[in-house]
Motif scaffolding. Structure first.
Motif, PDB file in Angstrom:
ATOM      1  N   ARG A  25      25.117  35.337  63.255  1.00  0.00           N
ATOM      2  CA  ARG A  25      26.122  35.424  62.193  1.00  0.00           C
ATOM      3  C   ARG A  25      27.530  35.272  62.769  1.00  0.00           C
ATOM      4  O   ARG A  25      28.367  34.548  62.228  1.00  0.00           O
ATOM      5  CB  ARG A  25      25.973  36.780  61.485  1.00  0.00           C
ATOM      6  N   LEU A  28      28.138  31.804  63.787  1.00  0.00           N
ATOM      7  CA  LEU A  28      28.338  30.986  62.593  1.00  0.00           C
ATOM      8  C   LEU A  28      29.765  31.150  62.051  1.00  0.00           C
ATOM      9  O   LEU A  28      30.448  30.166  61.764  1.00  0.00           O
ATOM     10  CB  LEU A  28      27.318  31.385  61.519  1.00  0.00           C
ATOM     11  N   TYR A  29      30.208  32.399  61.935  1.00  0.00           N
ATOM     12  CA  TYR A  29      31.578  32.639  61.446  1.00  0.00           C
ATOM     13  C   TYR A  29      32.598  31.983  62.366  1.00  0.00           C
ATOM     14  O   TYR A  29      33.530  31.320  61.925  1.00  0.00           O
ATOM     15  CB  TYR A  29      31.876  34.138  61.375  1.00  0.00           C
ATOM     16  N   VAL A 205      21.643  40.710  57.742  1.00  0.00           N
ATOM     17  CA  VAL A 205      21.417  39.868  56.567  1.00  0.00           C
ATOM     18  C   VAL A 205      21.786  40.599  55.293  1.00  0.00           C
ATOM     19  O   VAL A 205      21.269  40.304  54.223  1.00  0.00           O
ATOM     20  CB  VAL A 205      19.940  39.398  56.487  1.00  0.00           C
ATOM     21  N   LYS A 207      24.943  43.267  53.111  1.00  0.00           N
ATOM     22  CA  LYS A 207      26.362  43.564  52.975  1.00  0.00           C
ATOM     23  C   LYS A 207      26.824  44.552  54.037  1.00  0.00           C
ATOM     24  O   LYS A 207      28.029  44.725  54.239  1.00  0.00           O
ATOM     25  CB  LYS A 207      26.638  44.124  51.577  1.00  0.00           C
ATOM     26  N   LEU A 209      26.925  44.108  56.889  1.00  0.00           N
ATOM     27  CA  LEU A 209      27.599  43.290  57.884  1.00  0.00           C
ATOM     28  C   LEU A 209      29.118  43.330  57.724  1.00  0.00           C
ATOM     29  O   LEU A 209      29.849  42.822  58.570  1.00  0.00           O
ATOM     30  CB  LEU A 209      27.104  41.847  57.677  1.00  0.00           C
ATOM     31  N   HIS A 210      29.606  43.957  56.669  1.00  0.00           N
ATOM     32  CA  HIS A 210      31.000  43.770  56.269  1.00  0.00           C
ATOM     33  C   HIS A 210      32.018  44.055  57.359  1.00  0.00           C
ATOM     34  O   HIS A 210      33.047  43.411  57.428  1.00  0.00           O
ATOM     35  CB  HIS A 210      31.312  44.601  55.023  1.00  0.00           C
ATOM     36  N   ALA A 213      32.236  41.007  59.372  1.00  0.00           N
ATOM     37  CA  ALA A 213      32.857  39.936  58.583  1.00  0.00           C
ATOM     38  C   ALA A 213      34.373  40.124  58.542  1.00  0.00           C
ATOM     39  O   ALA A 213      35.134  39.155  58.602  1.00  0.00           O
ATOM     40  CB  ALA A 213      32.274  39.911  57.177  1.00  0.00           C
ATOM     41  N   LEU A 214      34.799  41.374  58.463  1.00  0.00           N
ATOM     42  CA  LEU A 214      36.237  41.666  58.371  1.00  0.00           C
ATOM     43  C   LEU A 214      37.004  41.081  59.561  1.00  0.00           C
ATOM     44  O   LEU A 214      38.127  40.616  59.411  1.00  0.00           O
ATOM     45  CB  LEU A 214      36.442  43.183  58.267  1.00  0.00           C
ATOM     46  N   PHE A 216      36.595  38.387  60.870  1.00  0.00           N
ATOM     47  CA  PHE A 216      36.822  36.954  60.638  1.00  0.00           C
ATOM     48  C   PHE A 216      37.489  36.675  59.291  1.00  0.00           C
ATOM     49  O   PHE A 216      37.653  35.527  58.919  1.00  0.00           O
ATOM     50  CB  PHE A 216      35.484  36.202  60.703  1.00  0.00           C
ATOM     51  N   SER A 217      37.846  37.710  58.581  1.00  0.00           N
ATOM     52  CA  SER A 217      38.394  37.534  57.236  1.00  0.00           C
ATOM     53  C   SER A 217      39.773  36.865  57.303  1.00  0.00           C
ATOM     54  O   SER A 217      40.738  37.463  57.782  1.00  0.00           O
ATOM     55  CB  SER A 217      38.493  38.905  56.563  1.00  0.00           C
TER      56      SER A 217
ATOM     57  N   VAL C  72      32.737  33.904  54.785  1.00  0.00           N
ATOM     58  CA  VAL C  72      32.965  35.322  55.083  1.00  0.00           C
ATOM     59  C   VAL C  72      33.123  36.116  53.783  1.00  0.00           C
ATOM     60  O   VAL C  72      32.535  37.188  53.618  1.00  0.00           O
ATOM     61  CB  VAL C  72      34.214  35.489  55.975  1.00  0.00           C
ATOM     62  N   ASP C  75      29.873  36.804  52.008  1.00  0.00           N
ATOM     63  CA  ASP C  75      29.035  37.794  52.690  1.00  0.00           C
ATOM     64  C   ASP C  75      29.588  39.215  52.617  1.00  0.00           C
ATOM     65  O   ASP C  75      28.841  40.178  52.590  1.00  0.00           O
ATOM     66  CB  ASP C  75      28.932  37.442  54.195  1.00  0.00           C
TER      67      ASP C  75
END
Lengths: 234, 110, 500
Positions: A25, A28-29, A205, A207, A209-210, A213-214, A216-217, C72, C75
């Motif tokens: 992940r 990928l980001y 896989v 949420k 993951l947040h 993800a942050l 890369f936000s 992003v 997700d």
């Protein structure tokens, strides 16, 4: 030793799923192009400032503080509690825990209670506030339930049905040496470990993951740097 | 989507602007105005006629400012205001008057 | 054609209570669909294609691969609801799908269904769903009830920006032949004629000549409005509404007076006679680039040394943040001004250095409040310091009028409410939505009108100005309350040297 073998398999699969899933992940980001700068302004003008902005978001949730203070409190209780609990759990996987891990055993117990309090508040919010109820998906309740069960079984072992920590530690230490050592058979412990393994495996896989993800936000992580003569390409 | 006048069918778009501006006639302007809920007076026609003259020269409706200036020159100072035009065409002088004049709708951030 | 009449504003001082969300209140609200000619002019299929579901999912896949933000943001949502009460369209309509997370979920469902294991396995339990006809209809309706103002992104703990998702959804819809008339027709006019309005060069020249006359009559000074002047120092790129609408034109007069008084040679371009870039609204980088390249071409053609943008919110976002990437490098510009500047930066700088003088008495009796335009506030900057987009316009207003008043702090700076007409929604077919969406701003305005005697609402965005001119009367305010930032400057500036 069938039970031990099953538990070992579960833990290995979960840990692998976490590592592989998270790596995929993140790669990928990182590899997905971000051709246009999309910072929500005002934003720092440099990369260091933008990184600090993300860091602050991860640790202190300032945007959430501005949005909804009761929600901030519930989220902070849960995440802070979880952090303390995770730190406390290090002693189960480290043969001779460092002093700070030992020092965190007390706060770690408190962390368990904070975490549960946060989860209860988040759950109440989700069910009682119409706005939040309307945007909730079945899986949102599912994650809350899973976390409550993991936390509940953990607290149960801390305060009520004490488990054989020495035995657990021996089992986990054995795994590192690829050696199956008997695992204490308490139902609370088994449930706790299986549910935690499920959570870990599903994190990449879901949420949950947040937090990753942050990082890369783009609205938080990109600097407002177009005036510094910096050309940006994916 | 069409206006009917003297048994003839004149097509318009979703908002009532003529599909083919060449089909406009003064009676049709009256029909459109009625649909807009406006009773046309000589003051209304004055605006509509100026819009059509301007359009014939420039292929666009005039700016509100150009319109008020022209009306002032022709008809006197009491017509030199936005408010006067909004009183005549409550939905906005540019858009509503253009529709009645059979001209395309001004688009963009207006 | 009667306008929607909103219920009266809340009688109390302060912001209105948050409505309880209901389903479907605005389900019937949708803008006109673009005609085949409008879509084809932009290279999109004319009408909804046969295999639209497959092609939409494929397009989503392409966008995911090319835009980190989209991936992003799809997700990262935990469904915490921090954004739910932050959208002016939710506050104004009470429609559950206008809560930002609910709007996002219309797209996220399709993403989950086709691009995540959870969605493939669990389906609706994980919030996943097909893009069937009903969902496509809700996309068209509700992604055209988002003005892409980014207010939700300020409050989201993950920084999720619904604007990015609504842009992606619109791009996907365009790619299958379901375009919106307002945006696509306008972009076509930019390609065919040079601006959103469809103002041909001779009409532009005539309009500018008329303005020179007006200013000469009113001030006695020979302020020029140059068009296509080669070798000018500055190319001014401004929204075409500045040539047409009120109070936009008064802003244009203000820019001209500033350039005149500062002794800066400048020109407008009939080729790049538009600052607005609706390519942003429809989420198409390709259209955005095509429009931006017109500005580059005009700057090169006229041999200017600086590019300055007039009062247009999203144009300034594109200019400040994207122009270099879309149409750069701008290495032919004066190295001291290698990036586009905002007219407010020039004016504020001239006020500071004494290059121009403003006399607030010229605006005697005005009590002014400032509406921070969303794209300026949350997607750009002015000056060298973060937050300059707030301080510079305020410096200018304070210098130009006797009294300046701030609105409620939850409605200004980066928390500003959209005017309700941004993001490609400034069209008559959405008037009910626009009136409802303006409600939070109108409530904040009511407070300063009642408490502080505010007489005028100032904005620096063509969309804001047109939107407020239209909706102010619906809430019982006078439409003439609306003023351009540079209208205040133009009225207060001391022209000539004799008066100094």
């Amino acid at each position: 030793m069938a039970a031990e073998l099953a538990m070992a398999a579960i833990l290995v699969v979960a840990a692998s799923a976490l590592l592989v899933g998270l790596t995929l992940r993140i790669v990928l980001y990182a590899r997905t192009p971000a051709p246009l700068p999309l910072a929500t302004t005002p934003a720092p003008t440099g990369r260091v400032g933008a990184a600090l902005r993300v860091g602050r978001e991860i640790v202190l949730f300032p945007s959430l503080w501005g949005a909804d203070k009761p929600l901030w409190l519930a989220a902070m209780l849960f995440h802070l509690g979880l952090a303390l609990v995770l730190a406390r759990h290090l002693r189960y996987v480290i043969e001779i825990p460092p002093a700070w891990v030992v020092a965190l055993q007390g706060p770690g117990q408190l962390g368990g209670i904070l975490m549960m309090a946060g989860l209860v508040l988040l759950g109440l919010r989700r069910t009682l506030i119409r706005r939040v109820r309307k945007i909730s998906r079945p899986t949102d309740y599912g994650w809350l339930l899973l976390l409550l069960l993991i936390g509940g079984s953990g607290l149960a072992m801390t305060y009520r049905w004490h488990t054989d920590i020495i035995g657990l530690k021996a089992f986990l230490a054995g795994l590192w040496r690829l050696d199956l050592v008997p695992l204490p058979g308490d139902p609370a412990l088994i449930a706790h470990m299986v549910l935690a393994a499920a959570l870990i495996a599903l994190l990449p896989v879901s949420k949950l993951l947040h937090g990753f993800a942050l990082v890369f936000s783009p609205s938080r992580a990109s600097p407002d740097s177009t005036r510094l003569g910096e050309r940006r390409h994916g | 989507m069409a206006y009917e006048i003297d048994g003839k069918v004149i097509e318009h778009d979703e908002e009532g602007y003529l599909t083919d501006i060449a089909q406009w006639s003064e009676p049709l302007g009256g029909v459109i105005a009625t649909k807009e809920g406006l009773a046309m007076t000589p003051e209304h026609w004055e605006v509509v006629n100026f819009l059509r003259e301007y359009y014939a020269e420039y292929q666009i409706a005039p700016a509100i400012r150009v319109l008020t200036k022209a009306l002032t020159k022709r008809m006197g100072a009491e017509k030199a205001s936005n408010k006067y035009l909004y009183d005549l065409f409550p939905y906005g002088p540019a858009k509503q008057a253009c529709k009645i004049a059979g001209l395309p709708k001004p688009t963009g951030c207006v | 054609m009667a306008d929607f009449v909103p219920p009266p504003l809340w009688p109390e001082i302060g912001l209105e209570p948050v409505p309880s969300p209901e389903d479907g209140l605005m389900a019937a609200c949708r803008p006109f669909v673009a005609a085949p000619a409008h879509n084809q002019a932009l290279g999109f299929p004319g009408e909804l294609v046969e295999d639209w579901e497959t092609r939409a999912v494929a397009r989503l896949g392409e966008l995911l691969a090319g835009n980190r933000a989209l991936r992003v943001y799809l997700d990262a949502c935990v469904g915490c609801g921090a954004c739910a009460d932050k959208c002016h369209f939710f506050l104004g309509t009470g429609d559950a799908n206008n809560m930002p997370v609910a709007r996002q979920n219309l797209l996220r469902a399709v993403y989950c269904r086709h691009f995540t294991p959870a969605g493939r396995l669990l389906g609706p339990l994980a919030g996943a769903g097909r893009l069937d006809r009903a969902r496509l209809d809700s996309w068209y309706g509700y992604f055209h009830q988002c003005s892409q103002c980014r207010r939700c992104s300020v409050f989201c703990p993950m920084g999720i920006d619904t604007a990015e998702l609504s842009m992606a959804a619109r791009e996907i819809m365009n790619s299958i032949g379901l375009g919106q008339k307002y945006c696509n027709e306008i972009i076509g006019k930019v390609y065919a004629i040079g601006n959103n309005l469809g103002l041909p060069p001779p009409a532009l020249a005539d309009t500018l000549e008329g303005l020179e006359e007006d200013v000469r009559d009113e001030s006695g000074h020979d302020v020029r409005f140059p068009l296509d002047v080669r070798g000018a120092e500055v190319l001014l790129v401004t929204p075409s509404a500045d040539f047409f609408a009120e109070p936009h034109v008064d802003g244009l007069i203000g820019y001209a007076k500033v350039f005149h008084q500062a002794g800066l040679s400048w020109t407008l371009s009939s080729y790049a006679s538009e600052a607005a870039n609706f390519g942003l609204f429809i989420g198409s980088v390709e259209q955005m680039r095509k429009i931006a390249l017109r500005i580059r071409a005009a700057a090169l053609d006229l041999g200017v040394k600086r590019i300055v943008f007039g009062e247009c919110g999203h144009a300034w976002r594109v200019a400040h943040a994207f122009l270099e990437e879309l149409a750069g490098p701008f290495d032919f510009l004066d190295p001291r001004y290698p990036r586009p500047q905002h007219i407010a930066e020039i004016t504020a700088d001239l006020i500071r250095t004494g290059g121009i003088r403003l006399d607030p008495d010229a605006n005697a009796g005005m009590v002014v409040t400032l509406h921070d335009s969303c794209n300026v506030a949350r997607a750009s900057r002015m000056g060298d310091e973060p937050g300059g987009q707030f301080t510079l316009p305020r410096e200018i207003v304070r210098a130009a009028v006797p009294r300046f008043v701030e609105m409620h702090p939850d409605t200004t700076h980066d928390r500003t409410f959209c005017c309700g007409g941004g993001g490609g929604l400034l069209t008559d077919d959405l008037i009910e939505l626009r009136i409802k969406g303006a409600r939070p701003r109108m409530q904040a305005l009511k407070q300063v009108v009642e408490q502080d005697g505010v007489t005028h609402l100032c904005a620096l965005c063509a969309i804001c100005k047109s939107q407020f001119t239209k909706v102010l009367p619906a809430y019982g305010f006078d439409r003439e309350m609306m003023v351009s930032l540079h209208q205040l400057v133009g009225q207060a500036i001391r022209l000539g040297t004799s008066s100094l």
